[in-house]
Write a protein that holds these residues in place. Sequence first.
Motif, PDB file in Angstrom:
ATOM      1  N   LYS A 156       1.079  -1.535  -0.312  1.00 54.72           N
ATOM      2  CA  LYS A 156      -0.303   0.338  -0.165  1.00 54.72           C
ATOM      3  C   LYS A 156       0.891   1.565   0.326  1.00 54.72           C
ATOM      4  O   LYS A 156       0.643   2.166  -0.355  1.00 54.72           O
ATOM      5  CB  LYS A 156      -0.887  -0.123   1.370  1.00 54.72           C
ATOM      6  CG  LYS A 156      -2.182  -1.539   0.817  1.00 54.72           C
ATOM      7  CD  LYS A 156      -3.341  -0.885   1.829  1.00 54.72           C
ATOM      8  CE  LYS A 156      -4.180  -1.704   1.936  1.00 54.72           C
ATOM      9  NZ  LYS A 156      -5.104  -1.933   3.010  1.00 54.72           N
ATOM     10  N   GLU A 157       2.184   1.337   0.935  1.00 51.83           N
ATOM     11  CA  GLU A 157       2.737   2.905   1.189  1.00 51.83           C
ATOM     12  C   GLU A 157       3.894   2.391   0.449  1.00 51.83           C
ATOM     13  O   GLU A 157       4.755   3.207  -0.912  1.00 51.83           O
ATOM     14  CB  GLU A 157       2.835   3.233   2.138  1.00 51.83           C
ATOM     15  CG  GLU A 157       1.689   3.067   3.186  1.00 51.83           C
ATOM     16  CD  GLU A 157       1.042   3.445   4.281  1.00 51.83           C
ATOM     17  OE1 GLU A 157       2.426   4.150   5.213  1.00 51.83           O
ATOM     18  OE2 GLU A 157       0.508   3.262   5.570  1.00 51.83           O
ATOM     19  N   ILE A 158       4.817   1.534   0.972  1.00 50.65           N
ATOM     20  CA  ILE A 158       6.046   1.462   0.678  1.00 50.65           C
ATOM     21  C   ILE A 158       7.086   1.289  -0.927  1.00 50.65           C
ATOM     22  O   ILE A 158       7.207   2.113  -1.581  1.00 50.65           O
ATOM     23  CB  ILE A 158       6.870   0.710   1.501  1.00 50.65           C
ATOM     24  CG1 ILE A 158       7.458   0.837   2.720  1.00 50.65           C
ATOM     25  CG2 ILE A 158       8.482   0.070   0.785  1.00 50.65           C
ATOM     26  CD1 ILE A 158       8.234  -0.379   3.266  1.00 50.65           C
ATOM     27  N   ARG A 159       5.612   0.182  -1.676  1.00 51.21           N
ATOM     28  CA  ARG A 159       5.471   0.063  -3.119  1.00 51.21           C
ATOM     29  C   ARG A 159       5.650   1.562  -4.144  1.00 51.21           C
ATOM     30  O   ARG A 159       6.640   1.636  -4.761  1.00 51.21           O
ATOM     31  CB  ARG A 159       4.937  -0.606  -3.719  1.00 51.21           C
ATOM     32  CG  ARG A 159       5.074  -1.708  -4.896  1.00 51.21           C
ATOM     33  CD  ARG A 159       5.285  -3.348  -4.882  1.00 51.21           C
ATOM     34  NE  ARG A 159       4.793  -3.324  -5.678  1.00 51.21           N
ATOM     35  CZ  ARG A 159       3.653  -4.406  -6.613  1.00 51.21           C
ATOM     36  NH1 ARG A 159       3.529  -5.452  -5.385  1.00 51.21           N
ATOM     37  NH2 ARG A 159       2.893  -4.525  -7.561  1.00 51.21           N
ATOM     38  N   PRO A 160       4.625   2.223  -4.132  1.00 53.85           N
ATOM     39  CA  PRO A 160       4.068   3.185  -5.217  1.00 53.85           C
ATOM     40  C   PRO A 160       5.137   4.425  -4.374  1.00 53.85           C
ATOM     41  O   PRO A 160       5.800   5.072  -6.132  1.00 53.85           O
ATOM     42  CB  PRO A 160       2.834   3.655  -4.694  1.00 53.85           C
ATOM     43  CG  PRO A 160       2.231   2.333  -3.621  1.00 53.85           C
ATOM     44  CD  PRO A 160       3.233   1.685  -3.000  1.00 53.85           C
ATOM     45  N   GLU A 161       5.699   4.488  -3.463  1.00 52.79           N
ATOM     46  CA  GLU A 161       6.720   5.143  -2.907  1.00 52.79           C
ATOM     47  C   GLU A 161       8.120   4.964  -3.827  1.00 52.79           C
ATOM     48  O   GLU A 161       8.279   5.984  -4.288  1.00 52.79           O
ATOM     49  CB  GLU A 161       6.910   6.238  -1.408  1.00 52.79           C
ATOM     50  CG  GLU A 161       7.478   6.729  -1.656  1.00 52.79           C
ATOM     51  CD  GLU A 161       7.649   7.016   0.489  1.00 52.79           C
ATOM     52  OE1 GLU A 161       8.260   7.674   0.753  1.00 52.79           O
ATOM     53  OE2 GLU A 161       5.883   6.591   1.101  1.00 52.79           O
ATOM     54  N   LEU A 162       8.195   3.676  -3.505  1.00 48.10           N
ATOM     55  CA  LEU A 162       9.726   3.314  -3.953  1.00 48.10           C
ATOM     56  C   LEU A 162       9.535   3.603  -5.718  1.00 48.10           C
ATOM     57  O   LEU A 162      10.763   3.993  -6.251  1.00 48.10           O
ATOM     58  CB  LEU A 162       9.752   1.903  -3.892  1.00 48.10           C
ATOM     59  CG  LEU A 162      11.254   1.786  -2.260  1.00 48.10           C
ATOM     60  CD1 LEU A 162      11.187   0.596  -2.531  1.00 48.10           C
ATOM     61  CD2 LEU A 162      12.301   2.725  -2.881  1.00 48.10           C
ATOM     62  N   LYS A 163       8.312   3.835  -5.805  1.00 46.53           N
ATOM     63  CA  LYS A 163       8.311   3.410  -7.563  1.00 46.53           C
ATOM     64  C   LYS A 163       9.079   4.753  -7.966  1.00 46.53           C
ATOM     65  O   LYS A 163       9.557   5.206  -9.206  1.00 46.53           O
ATOM     66  CB  LYS A 163       6.930   2.718  -7.921  1.00 46.53           C
ATOM     67  CG  LYS A 163       6.876   3.096  -9.568  1.00 46.53           C
ATOM     68  CD  LYS A 163       5.822   2.694  -9.928  1.00 46.53           C
ATOM     69  CE  LYS A 163       5.104   3.699 -11.407  1.00 46.53           C
ATOM     70  NZ  LYS A 163       4.045   2.705 -11.754  1.00 46.53           N
ATOM     71  N   THR A 164       8.526   6.113  -7.320  1.00 45.66           N
ATOM     72  CA  THR A 164       8.454   6.881  -7.600  1.00 45.66           C
ATOM     73  C   THR A 164       9.950   8.039  -7.674  1.00 45.66           C
ATOM     74  O   THR A 164      10.767   8.339  -7.847  1.00 45.66           O
ATOM     75  CB  THR A 164       7.723   8.420  -7.026  1.00 45.66           C
ATOM     76  OG1 THR A 164       7.188   7.732  -5.845  1.00 45.66           O
ATOM     77  CG2 THR A 164       5.948   8.178  -7.584  1.00 45.66           C
ATOM     78  N   LYS A 165      10.326   7.410  -6.365  1.00 39.67           N
ATOM     79  CA  LYS A 165      11.575   7.486  -5.536  1.00 39.67           C
ATOM     80  C   LYS A 165      12.931   7.049  -6.278  1.00 39.67           C
ATOM     81  O   LYS A 165      13.787   7.661  -6.437  1.00 39.67           O
ATOM     82  CB  LYS A 165      12.043   7.520  -4.507  1.00 39.67           C
ATOM     83  CG  LYS A 165      12.407   7.901  -2.941  1.00 39.67           C
ATOM     84  CD  LYS A 165      12.433   7.668  -2.178  1.00 39.67           C
ATOM     85  CE  LYS A 165      13.297   8.739  -0.582  1.00 39.67           C
ATOM     86  NZ  LYS A 165      12.493   8.079   0.720  1.00 39.67           N
ATOM     87  N   LEU A 166      12.923   6.038  -6.690  1.00 41.90           N
ATOM     88  CA  LEU A 166      13.275   5.401  -7.788  1.00 41.90           C
ATOM     89  C   LEU A 166      13.298   5.558  -9.300  1.00 41.90           C
ATOM     90  O   LEU A 166      14.443   5.441  -9.571  1.00 41.90           O
ATOM     91  CB  LEU A 166      13.910   3.714  -7.567  1.00 41.90           C
ATOM     92  CG  LEU A 166      13.647   3.995  -6.166  1.00 41.90           C
ATOM     93  CD1 LEU A 166      13.915   2.018  -6.417  1.00 41.90           C
ATOM     94  CD2 LEU A 166      15.390   3.979  -5.249  1.00 41.90           C
ATOM     95  N   GLY A 167      12.529   6.712  -9.516  1.00 39.03           N
ATOM     96  CA  GLY A 167      11.752   7.151 -10.843  1.00 39.03           C
ATOM     97  C   GLY A 167      11.822   5.778 -11.962  1.00 39.03           C
ATOM     98  O   GLY A 167      11.989   6.009 -13.018  1.00 39.03           O
ATOM     99  N   LEU A 168      11.098   4.908 -11.137  1.00 42.97           N
ATOM    100  CA  LEU A 168      10.467   4.077 -11.975  1.00 42.97           C
ATOM    101  C   LEU A 168       9.238   3.190 -12.685  1.00 42.97           C
ATOM    102  O   LEU A 168       8.556   4.446 -12.004  1.00 42.97           O
ATOM    103  CB  LEU A 168      11.120   2.055 -11.205  1.00 42.97           C
ATOM    104  CG  LEU A 168      12.302   2.021 -10.700  1.00 42.97           C
ATOM    105  CD1 LEU A 168      11.950   1.144  -9.356  1.00 42.97           C
ATOM    106  CD2 LEU A 168      13.229   1.575 -11.635  1.00 42.97           C
TER     107      LEU A 168
END
Length: 186
Positions: free
Chosen positions: A15-27
């Motif tokens: 719910k939280e980590i995956r979407p945030e990591l996607k934007t943070k890492l630019g994937l």
Amino acid sequence: MKTTQKARLEELYTKEIRPELKTKLGLKNIMAVPRIEKIVVNVGATGATNDSKLLPVIEKGLARITGQAPIRTKARKSIAGFKIREGMLLGAKVTLRRKRMYEFLDKLINLALPKVRDFQGVSDKLDRRGNYNLGIKDWVIFPELDQEFDEKSFGMNITICTSAKNDDHARELLRMFNVPFRKRKA
């Protein structure tokens, strides 16, 4: 019909980590976001070669900590200096996946590591393939081990295997799970 409830950290990841990591890492693709694939907990005992009663104690303790039956590990090569022969039993290990993996990680981060004396955080060094190794000197920091295990103290190695392509992505993933990394001196 069987309904399985997700572990707390697994739900937090989806719910939280995956979407945030996607934007943070630019994937661009959600499937490219790093995830934890498995956790391997290994307890080795040098005295297991001499004392046959040691291995069942290790297995019982490891089963209590992880909630899964361990397998025995054997020596791959003979080492004369350590009086080890190929095939000798040396310890036990458990490979955790899915729900048990997340439950163990939750217990490690929130219950066990804060019990370490003079805890300053864990090292943030990874193995250049996105995997993290953590050595624990004393397994009594886990709440499942009671007075019965106080006289026998063993160290353990915990390997967290991720799907990350590099160490920076894996480190960021573990940071999002609140792994208490040591603060770097400026």
